[in-house]
Each structure stands twice: as C-alpha cells, then as structure tokens.
Motif scaffolding. Structure first.
Motif, PDB file in Angstrom:
ATOM      1  N   GLN A 108       0.842  -1.193   0.000  1.00 29.72           N
ATOM      2  CA  GLN A 108       0.000   0.000   0.000  1.00 29.72           C
ATOM      3  C   GLN A 108       0.877   1.243   0.000  1.00 29.72           C
ATOM      4  O   GLN A 108       1.980   1.245   0.558  1.00 29.72           O
ATOM      5  CB  GLN A 108      -0.917   0.006   1.224  1.00 29.72           C
ATOM      6  N   SER A 109       0.408   2.309  -0.591  1.00 33.95           N
ATOM      7  CA  SER A 109       1.158   3.560  -0.625  1.00 33.95           C
ATOM      8  C   SER A 109       1.323   4.140   0.775  1.00 33.95           C
ATOM      9  O   SER A 109       0.476   3.950   1.653  1.00 33.95           O
ATOM     10  CB  SER A 109       0.439   4.585  -1.509  1.00 33.95           C
ATOM     11  N   GLY A 110       2.434   4.841   0.988  1.00 32.24           N
ATOM     12  CA  GLY A 110       2.675   5.519   2.254  1.00 32.24           C
ATOM     13  C   GLY A 110       2.770   4.589   3.447  1.00 32.24           C
ATOM     14  O   GLY A 110       2.373   4.950   4.553  1.00 32.24           O
ATOM     15  N   SER A 111       3.332   3.421   3.247  1.00 34.58           N
ATOM     16  CA  SER A 111       3.403   2.422   4.317  1.00 34.58           C
ATOM     17  C   SER A 111       4.833   1.946   4.521  1.00 34.58           C
ATOM     18  O   SER A 111       5.646   1.964   3.595  1.00 34.58           O
ATOM     19  CB  SER A 111       2.506   1.215   3.995  1.00 34.58           C
ATOM     20  N   LYS A 112       5.114   1.498   5.734  1.00 33.85           N
ATOM     21  CA  LYS A 112       6.445   0.996   6.068  1.00 33.85           C
ATOM     22  C   LYS A 112       6.381  -0.508   6.244  1.00 33.85           C
ATOM     23  O   LYS A 112       5.479  -1.028   6.912  1.00 33.85           O
ATOM     24  CB  LYS A 112       6.971   1.660   7.341  1.00 33.85           C
ATOM     25  N   TYR A 113       7.347  -1.208   5.649  1.00 35.77           N
ATOM     26  CA  TYR A 113       7.380  -2.658   5.693  1.00 35.77           C
ATOM     27  C   TYR A 113       8.758  -3.149   6.135  1.00 35.77           C
ATOM     28  O   TYR A 113       9.755  -2.426   6.028  1.00 35.77           O
ATOM     29  CB  TYR A 113       7.045  -3.234   4.315  1.00 35.77           C
ATOM     30  N   TYR A 114       8.773  -4.398   6.614  1.00 37.46           N
ATOM     31  CA  TYR A 114      10.001  -4.979   7.146  1.00 37.46           C
ATOM     32  C   TYR A 114      10.177  -6.371   6.555  1.00 37.46           C
ATOM     33  O   TYR A 114       9.203  -7.088   6.305  1.00 37.46           O
ATOM     34  CB  TYR A 114       9.945  -5.063   8.673  1.00 37.46           C
ATOM     35  N   TRP A 115      11.437  -6.762   6.360  1.00 35.71           N
ATOM     36  CA  TRP A 115      11.679  -8.117   5.863  1.00 35.71           C
ATOM     37  C   TRP A 115      13.028  -8.621   6.355  1.00 35.71           C
ATOM     38  O   TRP A 115      13.895  -7.849   6.768  1.00 35.71           O
ATOM     39  CB  TRP A 115      11.595  -8.171   4.337  1.00 35.71           C
ATOM     40  N   THR A 116      13.166  -9.925   6.320  1.00 34.29           N
ATOM     41  CA  THR A 116      14.418 -10.571   6.699  1.00 34.29           C
ATOM     42  C   THR A 116      14.554 -11.850   5.882  1.00 34.29           C
ATOM     43  O   THR A 116      13.641 -12.230   5.136  1.00 34.29           O
ATOM     44  CB  THR A 116      14.455 -10.877   8.206  1.00 34.29           C
ATOM     45  N   ALA A 117      15.681 -12.497   6.014  1.00 27.45           N
ATOM     46  CA  ALA A 117      15.926 -13.724   5.254  1.00 27.45           C
ATOM     47  C   ALA A 117      16.926 -14.599   6.001  1.00 27.45           C
ATOM     48  O   ALA A 117      17.632 -14.135   6.899  1.00 27.45           O
ATOM     49  CB  ALA A 117      16.441 -13.397   3.855  1.00 27.45           C
ATOM     50  N   ARG A 118      16.939 -15.866   5.644  1.00 30.64           N
ATOM     51  CA  ARG A 118      17.977 -16.782   6.111  1.00 30.64           C
ATOM     52  C   ARG A 118      18.388 -17.664   4.951  1.00 30.64           C
ATOM     53  O   ARG A 118      17.662 -17.770   3.943  1.00 30.64           O
ATOM     54  CB  ARG A 118      17.494 -17.629   7.282  1.00 30.64           C
ATOM     55  N   ILE A 119      19.553 -18.287   5.076  1.00 29.10           N
ATOM     56  CA  ILE A 119      20.056 -19.145   4.014  1.00 29.10           C
ATOM     57  C   ILE A 119      20.520 -20.475   4.586  1.00 29.10           C
ATOM     58  O   ILE A 119      20.726 -20.612   5.793  1.00 29.10           O
ATOM     59  CB  ILE A 119      21.226 -18.482   3.249  1.00 29.10           C
ATOM     60  N   TRP A 120      20.671 -21.447   3.692  1.00 26.92           N
ATOM     61  CA  TRP A 120      21.262 -22.743   4.025  1.00 26.92           C
ATOM     62  C   TRP A 120      22.595 -22.840   3.290  1.00 26.92           C
ATOM     63  O   TRP A 120      22.700 -22.432   2.126  1.00 26.92           O
ATOM     64  CB  TRP A 120      20.340 -23.870   3.576  1.00 26.92           C
ATOM     65  N   ASP A 121      23.606 -23.351   3.977  1.00 29.57           N
ATOM     66  CA  ASP A 121      24.924 -23.433   3.353  1.00 29.57           C
ATOM     67  C   ASP A 121      25.068 -24.718   2.548  1.00 29.57           C
ATOM     68  O   ASP A 121      24.115 -25.493   2.381  1.00 29.57           O
ATOM     69  CB  ASP A 121      26.036 -23.291   4.399  1.00 29.57           C
ATOM     70  N   HIS A 122      26.279 -24.981   2.061  1.00 30.41           N
ATOM     71  CA  HIS A 122      26.544 -26.143   1.209  1.00 30.41           C
ATOM     72  C   HIS A 122      26.434 -27.466   1.964  1.00 30.41           C
ATOM     73  O   HIS A 122      26.352 -28.519   1.346  1.00 30.41           O
ATOM     74  CB  HIS A 122      27.929 -26.024   0.583  1.00 30.41           C
ATOM     75  N   GLU A 123      26.416 -27.377   3.300  1.00 29.37           N
ATOM     76  CA  GLU A 123      26.257 -28.582   4.112  1.00 29.37           C
ATOM     77  C   GLU A 123      24.806 -28.772   4.551  1.00 29.37           C
ATOM     78  O   GLU A 123      24.504 -29.684   5.325  1.00 29.37           O
ATOM     79  CB  GLU A 123      27.167 -28.495   5.335  1.00 29.37           C
ATOM     80  N   GLY A 124      23.921 -27.891   4.091  1.00 26.14           N
ATOM     81  CA  GLY A 124      22.516 -28.003   4.444  1.00 26.14           C
ATOM     82  C   GLY A 124      22.160 -27.406   5.790  1.00 26.14           C
ATOM     83  O   GLY A 124      21.053 -27.644   6.299  1.00 26.14           O
ATOM     84  N   LYS A 125      23.068 -26.633   6.364  1.00 28.10           N
ATOM     85  CA  LYS A 125      22.814 -26.015   7.664  1.00 28.10           C
ATOM     86  C   LYS A 125      22.249 -24.610   7.484  1.00 28.10           C
ATOM     87  O   LYS A 125      22.778 -23.821   6.702  1.00 28.10           O
ATOM     88  CB  LYS A 125      24.110 -25.960   8.485  1.00 28.10           C
ATOM     89  N   ALA A 126      21.188 -24.293   8.233  1.00 29.47           N
ATOM     90  CA  ALA A 126      20.525 -22.996   8.107  1.00 29.47           C
ATOM     91  C   ALA A 126      21.163 -21.968   9.034  1.00 29.47           C
ATOM     92  O   ALA A 126      21.584 -22.283  10.147  1.00 29.47           O
ATOM     93  CB  ALA A 126      19.044 -23.127   8.434  1.00 29.47           C
ATOM     94  N   THR A 127      21.226 -20.733   8.563  1.00 29.13           N
ATOM     95  CA  THR A 127      21.681 -19.629   9.407  1.00 29.13           C
ATOM     96  C   THR A 127      20.501 -19.116  10.224  1.00 29.13           C
ATOM     97  O   THR A 127      19.349 -19.499  10.005  1.00 29.13           O
ATOM     98  CB  THR A 127      22.206 -18.466   8.552  1.00 29.13           C
ATOM     99  N   ASN A 128      20.783 -18.230  11.158  1.00 25.73           N
ATOM    100  CA  ASN A 128      19.711 -17.475  11.798  1.00 25.73           C
ATOM    101  C   ASN A 128      19.175 -16.451  10.797  1.00 25.73           C
ATOM    102  O   ASN A 128      19.853 -16.090   9.836  1.00 25.73           O
ATOM    103  CB  ASN A 128      20.229 -16.757  13.041  1.00 25.73           C
ATOM    104  N   PHE A 129      17.967 -15.980  11.042  1.00 24.56           N
ATOM    105  CA  PHE A 129      17.445 -14.914  10.199  1.00 24.56           C
ATOM    106  C   PHE A 129      18.285 -13.653  10.413  1.00 24.56           C
ATOM    107  O   PHE A 129      18.712 -13.349  11.528  1.00 24.56           O
ATOM    108  CB  PHE A 129      15.976 -14.631  10.519  1.00 24.56           C
TER     109      PHE A 129
END
Length: 283
Positions: A108-129
């Motif tokens: 929506q116009s005039g709005s503030k939003y937030y986002w984050t992400a996490r990844i998995w490495d080559h060993e299949g282990k996930a990072t924290n967000f």
C-alpha cells in the motif's frame, strides 16, 4: 661442518600447510547480512509495487556456498522477531541466488514494511534470520498525488529563485511525517529552518515532458507540536535553461519556469492520516 641448503619448494610446502591450518582453525559458520531493497539499505519512498530483495552471504570457509534461502516480510519488526510473516513467507527455496522479487500481499502507498531472510549453506545447515531491514512506499500510483503544481511566474526569463512558504500545524500524537516533493528544475526543502536531506541539485535530470522525479523525506524528527514553518526554494536547472548552448536546451519542449508539487503526509498514533499539499495558499 655441514651447511644448510635452502630448499624453496620445501618452504612453499610448509607455508601452504600453515595457511590451510589457519584457515581450518578460523572456520566461521555462514551468516546473512547486507539486506537491501532495490539495492538500497532502508529504502525510503519507493513507487515499485514489487521491489527486489537482496542479501549477502558471509562465510570464510573454503568452498562455502548458499544452497537455499527463505524470505519473510511483515508489517512490523516484532512479527519477524517471532518468526512470523503477515505479508509473505517464501518458504524454503532451493538455489544459490541472493535476490528475489517481492511476491507477497499487495503493498500500500505511504506504508512501512520490514523483511528478513535466512540461508542454508553447502552442508545443508541454516543460518539465523538476518537483522530485519525496512523500506517505505511512496505513491504506487501517480493519481494519488493531492497537491497542485504551483509557480510564482510563467516568465522563463525571470532571475530570482522562487521561494514558497507555509505554516503547518500538527496535532498531539504525531507518529510519522513524510514529505513527497517534486520541485523542478531543482529544489531544497526546509522545515523549521533546517534543510531536509544531505544532497543538492535534486531531483535528477529527465525528459521533463515525459517523466518528472520526486524525492521523499522523513521529516518526523524536525517537527514540533503546534505550528511548523515549511519552505521550498526552487532553481532552474535543466528544466529552464536560460543560457544558450550547443545543445539548444533553451528550446527544450518541456521548458517552463520552476514549479513545485508537494504532499506532506501526517500519520498519528490513533491511526488517522492527514495531508497538507501545495495550492494557492503557498506564498
């Protein structure tokens, strides 16, 4: 007495072993940082309804690589800290790419939003967000502008720089105030005597008869309860070139005297939103 004979190959081999040992001893698990929206940190005032979200993988291990990722988007950072997403949860997506187009609920116009992400490495282990980042939308549709284009003269040969002023009164409980300014050729916005932003010669040059850029300012911290003084100084720039040159800009089809279009959006703690826009009362 037997003399020592220097062997460069042996020295290189020993250095290589030492280097690899240091690398093994300094292993750091993957982490994610550098979150950006449309390649900008804490983007303010986008009119893109589907911005690009990107991040960086930080991992000093040999052969480290991203194998998958997940993106969460929400209307508050508190939701993200709880691992919740009321706008978009991409789910776990396989692949090494470090960017993705936002594909959640409509913004929506005039709005503030937030986002984050996490990844998995080559060993299949996930990072924290990663640490959540924010972006704020401006007008997603040009028809949402409320102000009028104003100027002090239609004379393109006028020399004095136009200066428009207005006193605007704010109510108690102001949560956020944002100014959307299209001042051509150039503009500077002042609130209570303070220049907004740290840039000069804004907005950038365009074919003004086809597209005009505007600038978004967060002016919340410069306002006080009650009366506030607003001023906008305009300059000719490439919009109204008064000097003759080999490019014939003085004959540009868009050429007019400097002019201003501005909306100021006030959002209060009780959820109400008010606008003050340019009109004939700006002097």
């Amino acid at each position: 007495m037997k003399q020592f004979k220097y062997n460069p190959f042996l020295s290189f081999f020993l250095l290589a072993i030492a280097f690899m040992a240091c690398q093994q001893g300094a292993k750091v698990p993957s982490k994610i940082d550098g979150l950006k929206t449309d390649y900008t940190a804490d983007l303010l005032g986008t009119d893109n309804p589907t911005p690009m979200l990107s991040w960086k993988m930080s991992d000093n291990r040999i052969g480290a690589a991203q194998s998958a990722f997940q993106v969460l988007a929400a209307t508050s950072p508190e939701l993200l800290k709880e691992g919740k997403a009321d706008l978009w949860d991409s789910g776990k997506l396989e692949g090494p790419q470090n960017k993705i187009i936002y594909s959640g609920k409509p913004l929506q116009s005039g709005s503030k939003y937030y986002w984050t992400a996490r990844i998995w490495d080559h060993e299949g282990k996930a990072t924290n967000f990663g640490q959540p980042t924010a972006f704020e939308t401006a007008y997603l549709d040009a028809s949402e502008w409320k102000g009028k284009w104003i100027t002090n003269t239609e004379d393109t040969t006028s020399q004095p720089a136009p200066y428009f002023r207005k006193t605007i009164e704010t109510k108690p409980g102001l949560k956020r105030a944002t100014a959307y300014v299209a001042g051509v050729g150039y503009h500077e916005l002042y609130v209570n005597g303070e220049k907004m932003g740290d840039k000069f010669l804004e907005p950038g040059y365009t074919r003004f008869d086809r597209r005009t850029l505007y600038v978004t300012y967060d002016i919340t911290d410069f306002l006080r309860e009650g009366k506030n003084g607003f001023g906008v100084l305009l300059g000719n720039g490439w919009y109204n070139t008064q000097t003759k040159a080999v490019w014939f800009f003085e004959k540009a089809p868009w050429r007019k005297s400097p002019r201003l279009l501005m909306d100021v959006r006030f959002e209060y703690e009780d959820g109400t939103v008010e606008f003050v826009s340019t009109d004939e009362s700006w002097k």
